[in-house]
Write a protein that holds these residues in place. Sequence first.
Motif, PDB file in Angstrom:
ATOM      1  N   VAL A  91       0.866  -1.180   0.000  1.00 56.88           N
ATOM      2  CA  VAL A  91       0.000   0.000   0.000  1.00 56.88           C
ATOM      3  C   VAL A  91       0.902   1.228   0.000  1.00 56.88           C
ATOM      4  CG1 VAL A  91      -1.757   1.299   1.256  1.00 56.88           C
ATOM      5  CG2 VAL A  91      -1.863  -1.214   1.195  1.00 56.88           C
ATOM      6  N   LEU A  92       0.797   2.013  -1.064  1.00 54.93           N
ATOM      7  CA  LEU A  92       1.597   3.217  -1.221  1.00 54.93           C
ATOM      8  C   LEU A  92       0.753   4.430  -0.879  1.00 54.93           C
ATOM      9  CD1 LEU A  92       4.190   4.656  -2.233  1.00 54.93           C
ATOM     10  CD2 LEU A  92       3.140   4.617  -4.525  1.00 54.93           C
ATOM     11  N   LEU A  93       1.156   5.152   0.150  1.00 62.11           N
ATOM     12  CA  LEU A  93       0.504   6.406   0.544  1.00 62.11           C
ATOM     13  C   LEU A  93       1.390   7.524   0.010  1.00 62.11           C
ATOM     14  CD1 LEU A  93      -0.479   5.448   4.210  1.00 62.11           C
ATOM     15  CD2 LEU A  93      -1.857   5.259   2.121  1.00 62.11           C
ATOM     16  N   THR A  94       0.980   8.087  -1.099  1.00 62.77           N
ATOM     17  CA  THR A  94       1.828   9.022  -1.818  1.00 62.77           C
ATOM     18  C   THR A  94       1.153  10.381  -1.975  1.00 62.77           C
ATOM     19  OG1 THR A  94       3.300   9.185  -3.742  1.00 62.77           O
ATOM     20  CG2 THR A  94       1.080   8.306  -4.139  1.00 62.77           C
ATOM     21  N   ASP A  95       1.739  11.233  -2.784  1.00 58.40           N
ATOM     22  CA  ASP A  95       1.176  12.562  -3.014  1.00 58.40           C
ATOM     23  C   ASP A  95       0.456  12.611  -4.360  1.00 58.40           C
ATOM     24  OD1 ASP A  95       3.155  12.833  -4.977  1.00 58.40           O
ATOM     25  OD2 ASP A  95       4.451  14.037  -3.693  1.00 58.40           O
ATOM     26  N   ASP A  96      -0.156  13.721  -4.637  1.00 61.19           N
ATOM     27  CA  ASP A  96      -0.946  13.863  -5.856  1.00 61.19           C
ATOM     28  C   ASP A  96      -0.087  13.806  -7.116  1.00 61.19           C
ATOM     29  OD1 ASP A  96      -3.026  14.151  -4.079  1.00 61.19           O
ATOM     30  OD2 ASP A  96      -3.694  16.096  -4.843  1.00 61.19           O
ATOM     31  N   ALA A  97       1.109  14.365  -7.058  1.00 68.39           N
ATOM     32  CA  ALA A  97       1.966  14.365  -8.253  1.00 68.39           C
ATOM     33  C   ALA A  97       2.355  12.937  -8.646  1.00 68.39           C
ATOM     34  CB  ALA A  97       3.215  15.213  -8.009  1.00 68.39           C
ATOM     35  N   ALA A  98       2.736  12.133  -7.659  1.00 69.12           N
ATOM     36  CA  ALA A  98       3.098  10.743  -7.950  1.00 69.12           C
ATOM     37  C   ALA A  98       1.882   9.968  -8.449  1.00 69.12           C
ATOM     38  CB  ALA A  98       3.692  10.074  -6.707  1.00 69.12           C
ATOM     39  N   MET A  99       0.723  10.243  -7.869  1.00 71.60           N
ATOM     40  CA  MET A  99      -0.492   9.554  -8.294  1.00 71.60           C
ATOM     41  C   MET A  99      -0.877   9.973  -9.708  1.00 71.60           C
ATOM     42  SD  MET A  99      -2.617   7.242  -7.494  1.00 71.60           S
ATOM     43  CE  MET A  99      -3.473   6.971  -5.965  1.00 71.60           C
ATOM     44  N   ALA A 100      -0.711  11.240 -10.037  1.00 69.13           N
ATOM     45  CA  ALA A 100      -0.998  11.710 -11.395  1.00 69.13           C
ATOM     46  C   ALA A 100      -0.109  10.972 -12.395  1.00 69.13           C
ATOM     47  CB  ALA A 100      -0.803  13.221 -11.500  1.00 69.13           C
ATOM     48  N   ASP A 101       1.147  10.770 -12.026  1.00 74.10           N
ATOM     49  CA  ASP A 101       2.067  10.035 -12.889  1.00 74.10           C
ATOM     50  C   ASP A 101       1.599   8.590 -13.085  1.00 74.10           C
ATOM     51  OD1 ASP A 101       4.592   9.688 -14.375  1.00 74.10           O
ATOM     52  OD2 ASP A 101       5.118   8.384 -12.681  1.00 74.10           O
ATOM     53  N   LEU A 102       1.207   7.930 -12.003  1.00 71.43           N
ATOM     54  CA  LEU A 102       0.707   6.550 -12.101  1.00 71.43           C
ATOM     55  C   LEU A 102      -0.560   6.500 -12.956  1.00 71.43           C
ATOM     56  CD1 LEU A 102       1.135   5.357  -8.393  1.00 71.43           C
ATOM     57  CD2 LEU A 102       2.452   4.583 -10.380  1.00 71.43           C
ATOM     58  N   ASN A 103      -1.454   7.457 -12.756  1.00 69.75           N
ATOM     59  CA  ASN A 103      -2.719   7.496 -13.485  1.00 69.75           C
ATOM     60  C   ASN A 103      -2.466   7.670 -14.987  1.00 69.75           C
ATOM     61  OD1 ASN A 103      -5.520   7.281 -13.383  1.00 69.75           O
ATOM     62  ND2 ASN A 103      -5.832   9.460 -13.038  1.00 69.75           N
ATOM     63  N   THR A 104      -1.494   8.495 -15.333  1.00 71.17           N
ATOM     64  CA  THR A 104      -1.152   8.709 -16.740  1.00 71.17           C
ATOM     65  C   THR A 104      -0.496   7.463 -17.333  1.00 71.17           C
ATOM     66  OG1 THR A 104      -0.866  11.084 -16.410  1.00 71.17           O
ATOM     67  CG2 THR A 104       0.203  10.119 -18.338  1.00 71.17           C
ATOM     68  N   ARG A 105       0.468   6.910 -16.617  1.00 74.76           N
ATOM     69  CA  ARG A 105       1.216   5.760 -17.145  1.00 74.76           C
ATOM     70  C   ARG A 105       0.367   4.501 -17.289  1.00 74.76           C
ATOM     71  NH1 ARG A 105       6.190   4.143 -14.172  1.00 74.76           N
ATOM     72  NH2 ARG A 105       5.258   5.044 -12.322  1.00 74.76           N
ATOM     73  N   PHE A 106      -0.531   4.253 -16.329  1.00 74.67           N
ATOM     74  CA  PHE A 106      -1.247   2.990 -16.334  1.00 74.67           C
ATOM     75  C   PHE A 106      -2.693   3.069 -16.807  1.00 74.67           C
ATOM     76  CE2 PHE A 106       2.270   2.356 -13.423  1.00 74.67           C
ATOM     77  CZ  PHE A 106       2.809   1.185 -13.942  1.00 74.67           C
ATOM     78  N   ARG A 107      -3.277   4.268 -16.815  1.00 75.15           N
ATOM     79  CA  ARG A 107      -4.681   4.392 -17.224  1.00 75.15           C
ATOM     80  C   ARG A 107      -4.864   5.409 -18.340  1.00 75.15           C
ATOM     81  NH1 ARG A 107      -8.149   6.242 -13.136  1.00 75.15           N
ATOM     82  NH2 ARG A 107      -9.847   5.209 -14.169  1.00 75.15           N
ATOM     83  N   GLN A 108      -3.780   6.071 -18.732  1.00 74.93           N
ATOM     84  CA  GLN A 108      -3.828   7.091 -19.777  1.00 74.93           C
ATOM     85  C   GLN A 108      -4.831   8.190 -19.442  1.00 74.93           C
ATOM     86  OE1 GLN A 108      -3.943   3.560 -20.844  1.00 74.93           O
ATOM     87  NE2 GLN A 108      -1.752   3.887 -20.538  1.00 74.93           N
ATOM     88  N   LYS A 109      -4.935   8.504 -18.152  1.00 72.87           N
ATOM     89  CA  LYS A 109      -5.799   9.590 -17.690  1.00 72.87           C
ATOM     90  C   LYS A 109      -4.930  10.632 -17.000  1.00 72.87           C
ATOM     91  CE  LYS A 109     -10.031   6.983 -17.287  1.00 72.87           C
ATOM     92  NZ  LYS A 109     -11.272   6.820 -16.554  1.00 72.87           N
ATOM     93  N   SER A 110      -5.236  11.890 -17.241  1.00 75.95           N
ATOM     94  CA  SER A 110      -4.414  12.945 -16.637  1.00 75.95           C
ATOM     95  C   SER A 110      -4.919  13.299 -15.246  1.00 75.95           C
ATOM     96  CB  SER A 110      -4.409  14.187 -17.535  1.00 75.95           C
ATOM     97  OG  SER A 110      -5.703  14.715 -17.624  1.00 75.95           O
ATOM     98  N   GLY A 111      -4.001  13.753 -14.422  1.00 75.25           N
ATOM     99  CA  GLY A 111      -4.321  14.203 -13.073  1.00 75.25           C
ATOM    100  C   GLY A 111      -4.362  13.071 -12.065  1.00 75.25           C
ATOM    101  N   PRO A 112      -4.358  13.455 -10.792  1.00 75.08           N
ATOM    102  CA  PRO A 112      -4.398  12.447  -9.725  1.00 75.08           C
ATOM    103  C   PRO A 112      -5.807  11.916  -9.512  1.00 75.08           C
ATOM    104  CG  PRO A 112      -4.378  14.624  -8.759  1.00 75.08           C
ATOM    105  CD  PRO A 112      -4.247  14.813 -10.259  1.00 75.08           C
ATOM    106  N   THR A 113      -5.903  10.762  -8.926  1.00 74.68           N
ATOM    107  CA  THR A 113      -7.164  10.173  -8.515  1.00 74.68           C
ATOM    108  C   THR A 113      -6.989   9.703  -7.080  1.00 74.68           C
ATOM    109  OG1 THR A 113      -8.887   8.603  -9.117  1.00 74.68           O
ATOM    110  CG2 THR A 113      -6.618   7.861  -9.398  1.00 74.68           C
ATOM    111  N   ASN A 114      -8.060   9.309  -6.416  1.00 72.49           N
ATOM    112  CA  ASN A 114      -7.937   8.957  -5.001  1.00 72.49           C
ATOM    113  C   ASN A 114      -7.222   7.632  -4.777  1.00 72.49           C
ATOM    114  OD1 ASN A 114     -10.105   7.354  -5.885  1.00 72.49           O
ATOM    115  ND2 ASN A 114     -11.592   8.338  -4.535  1.00 72.49           N
TER     116      ASN A 114
END
Length: 160
Positions: free
Chosen positions: A44-67
């Motif tokens: 379980v990674l408790l991270t910040d919005d910038a890191a989550m935005a990166d994950l969301n873009t890389r793995f879901r091709q969606k921009s911005g952070p998600t919960n």
Amino acid sequence: MNAVDVIVEDEAWDAIEGKTRLVEQAIAAAGAEISDALPGVIAVLLTDDAAMADLNTRFRQKSGPTNVLSFPASEHTANHLGDIALASGVVISEARERSLRLADHLRHLIVHGFLHLQGYDHLEDDEALVMESIERRALARLGVADPYLETTGGGTEADE
């Protein structure tokens, strides 16, 4: 039984006292609601919005952070069930906007993410009803109010 490895990358998560224990309890409660729950290690990674935005873009091709994002492990990965990542800013903001206790919102999102690791989804209405029912029962075990009741400000828009 699931082993849980909590990785805290953002100090904003320090606002939740006992967060590792809360994560472990949420996973145990969700697992108790599934008769054929798969065991394994969960990161379980408790991270910040910038890191989550990166994950969301890389793995879901969606921009911005998600919960919350869930990443089930490959069938070939021995004893690793998968990973769950949460964005501090999004989660904190949602809790505030919906007048939820931050710890309760965290537990809900962990339960939600864990169910995705178990193969549950909510793309279709019938799938969503099953998943929400399990979430409600797991959260009730933890003494957390039903997150889908109108009085709590509505349900989560968790993305996985």
